[in-house]
Design a protein around this motif. Structure first.
Motif, mmCIF file in Angstrom:
data_model
loop_
_atom_site.group_PDB
_atom_site.id
_atom_site.type_symbol
_atom_site.label_atom_id
_atom_site.label_comp_id
_atom_site.label_asym_id
_atom_site.label_seq_id
_atom_site.Cartn_x
_atom_site.Cartn_y
_atom_site.Cartn_z
ATOM 1 N N ASN A 181 0.799 -1.225 0.000
ATOM 2 C CA ASN A 181 0.000 0.000 0.000
ATOM 3 C C ASN A 181 0.830 1.273 0.000
ATOM 4 O O ASN A 181 0.403 2.292 -0.546
ATOM 5 N N GLY A 182 2.005 1.252 0.589
ATOM 6 C CA GLY A 182 2.878 2.421 0.544
ATOM 7 C C GLY A 182 3.359 2.690 -0.871
ATOM 8 O O GLY A 182 3.343 3.830 -1.338
ATOM 9 N N LEU A 183 3.787 1.632 -1.558
ATOM 10 C CA LEU A 183 4.206 1.797 -2.953
ATOM 11 C C LEU A 183 3.031 2.219 -3.821
ATOM 12 O O LEU A 183 3.189 3.054 -4.719
ATOM 13 N N ARG A 184 1.862 1.654 -3.555
ATOM 14 C CA ARG A 184 0.662 2.034 -4.312
ATOM 15 C C ARG A 184 0.421 3.540 -4.175
ATOM 16 O O ARG A 184 0.183 4.234 -5.170
ATOM 17 N N SER A 185 0.510 4.066 -2.949
ATOM 18 C CA SER A 185 0.301 5.489 -2.703
ATOM 19 C C SER A 185 1.346 6.336 -3.429
ATOM 20 O O SER A 185 1.011 7.352 -4.062
ATOM 21 N N ILE A 186 2.596 5.924 -3.365
ATOM 22 C CA ILE A 186 3.667 6.667 -4.041
ATOM 23 C C ILE A 186 3.438 6.676 -5.546
ATOM 24 O O ILE A 186 3.530 7.718 -6.202
#
Length: 160
Positions: A75-80
């Protein structure tokens, strides 16, 4: 950021020239907002970013560099990627493995990645962090491809 913070607190051998270190103070699932704002403020193109993140698809002790790709459910990579408009940035993938108490293929990894490391992993943790720092330093000095060639062949830093 002073040399002492880079060396003593973060574990780098030297402060990289012309580098900005960002630790978003928001939820990981919303880290893309901080990354996008910092990249805009410092005029950093996505292909000049190195994102360090946990990786459940790598066993604890495995550290790998990668360039581009998808978010793989992170989810962090998705947000970035949503905030930057794509995934064309370098990644330092720090293996944390999967929860051995969950069935294979389980989608809920939040409790596992937010938990403290097991006591048995404490001895290897400093070597894993040192390897990650070395990977970032090499990426900044030589570029992502040279860093991948130099470091991705190394085996697990955790005892077998």
């Amino acid at each position: 950021m002073s040399d002492s913070i880079w060396k003593k607190e973060l574990g780098f051998k030297r402060k990289p020239k012309d580098a900005v270190l960002l630790q978003p103070m928001d939820y990981m699932n919303r880290s893309g907002f901080a990354v996008q704002r910092a990249a805009m403020f410092h005029k950093i193109a996505p292909d000049h970013l190195v994102v360090v993140h946990d990786e459940i698809d790598l066993d604890f002790g495995i550290v790998r560099l990668k360039t581009g790709g998808g978010h793989g459910g992170h989810n962090g990579l998705r947000s970035i990627m949503e905030q930057l408009g794509g995934g064309d940035f370098a990644r330092l993938r720090m293996g944390v493995g999967r929860d051995p108490n969950k069935p294979p293929g389980s989608k809920d990894a939040a409790a596992w990645v937010l938990a403290d490391f097991a006591k048995a992993q404490d001895a290897a943790l400093s070597a894993v962090i040192s390897a990650g720092c070395e990977d970032v330093e090499t990426t900044l000095a030589k570029g992502i491809v040279a860093a991948m060639n130099q470091h991705n062949g190394r085996s697990s830093l955790a005892p077998a």
